[in-house]
Write an enzyme that holds these catalytic residues in place. Structure first.
Site, PDB file in Angstrom:
ATOM      1  N   VAL A  30       0.841  -1.200   0.000  1.00  0.00           N
ATOM      2  CA  VAL A  30       0.000   0.000   0.000  1.00  0.00           C
ATOM      3  C   VAL A  30       0.880   1.255   0.000  1.00  0.00           C
ATOM      4  O   VAL A  30       0.602   2.228  -0.707  1.00  0.00           O
ATOM      5  CB  VAL A  30      -0.938   0.006   1.218  1.00  0.00           C
ATOM      6  CG1 VAL A  30      -1.729   1.303   1.294  1.00  0.00           C
ATOM      7  CG2 VAL A  30      -1.886  -1.181   1.150  1.00  0.00           C
ATOM      8  N   GLY A  69      -0.474   2.673   7.576  1.00  0.00           N
ATOM      9  CA  GLY A  69      -0.266   2.755   9.013  1.00  0.00           C
ATOM     10  C   GLY A  69      -1.375   2.061   9.793  1.00  0.00           C
ATOM     11  O   GLY A  69      -1.114   1.386  10.797  1.00  0.00           O
ATOM     12  N   ASP A  90       7.732   9.136   1.330  1.00  0.00           N
ATOM     13  CA  ASP A  90       7.088  10.454   1.496  1.00  0.00           C
ATOM     14  C   ASP A  90       7.948  11.556   0.895  1.00  0.00           C
ATOM     15  O   ASP A  90       7.444  12.499   0.279  1.00  0.00           O
ATOM     16  CB  ASP A  90       6.860  10.751   2.978  1.00  0.00           C
ATOM     17  CG  ASP A  90       5.640  10.039   3.539  1.00  0.00           C
ATOM     18  OD1 ASP A  90       4.867   9.477   2.744  1.00  0.00           O
ATOM     19  OD2 ASP A  90       5.480  10.027   4.780  1.00  0.00           O
TER      20      ASP A  90
END
Length: 205
Positions: A30, A69, A90
């Site tokens: 993911v 998460g 990120d």
């Protein structure tokens, strides 16, 4: 992410996270998928001037990306590898967003957009580096006024407003403020590390 933001994502994406866990999908998958989609949207929609669709798509993907998460917490196995992967990707996603704006500035001959987007790209990468380097030395350098969520919200809202017809100066102003905020945050983190290491300098002297 703030506590309120975490409550929101838990409520909205919690069922999705649990469904993916039951299906045997890894949180890492993911994470990588979210980054690929963000980079693709940023480098396709922003340079081509899709300033309404672009921010909406990127914001949606960034929100969905929080599912990894939730999945890790559901599995009860938040790992250092997962934290490292998420943080590293990120940085790639953030760079793609500001690079997309930079490319738009080049194609439209907007030197101020080019300059401010480049400043955000460079300074925005130093902000997390300063924290990571400090933590690698056993020190603390968190906080500041230009955290990742702040930078993304300001940049995407400015792009969206320009897409609705506001002058490009709005985007330039927002990116300029972001660059200054990033610079200020770097200074804050450097000052925090200096205060923590002042005793070392005094001993060496």
């Amino acid at each position: 992410m703030s506590s309120k933001g975490r409550v929101f994502t838990d409520a909205v994406f919690g069922p999705v996270a649990r469904a993916l866990v039951r299906a045997g999908v890894s949180p890492d998958v993911v994470t990588v998928t979210g980054t690929v989609l963000t980079v693709g949207a940023a480098l396709w929609l922003l340079p081509t001037g899709h300033f309404v669709a672009g921010p909406l798509v990127i914001a949606a993907v960034v929100l969905v990306d929080s599912v990894d998460g939730l999945m890790a917490r559901t599995l009860g196995r938040s790992t250092r590898w997962g934290a490292f992967l998420d943080s590293t990707l990120d940085r790639i996603a953030d760079a793609a967003i500001f690079s997309g704006l930079l490319l738009w500035g080049v194609s439209r001959d907007e030197p101020w957009v080019l300059a401010t987007a480049l400043a955000c790209l460079v300074l925005g990468s130093v902000v997390p580096y300063a924290r990571a380097r400090a933590e690698g030395l056993g020190l603390s350098a968190s906080g500041g006024i230009a955290e990742r969520a702040d930078r993304l919200v300001v940049a995407l809202v400015a792009v969206f407003v320009v897409g609705l017809g506001a002058p490009v100066a709005v985007l330039v102003g927002a990116l300029g403020l972001l660059a200054l905020a990033s610079l200020w945050t770097i200074g804050q983190r450097m000052a925090a590390v200096y205060r923590q290491t002042r005793a070392d300098a005094e001993e060496a002297g």
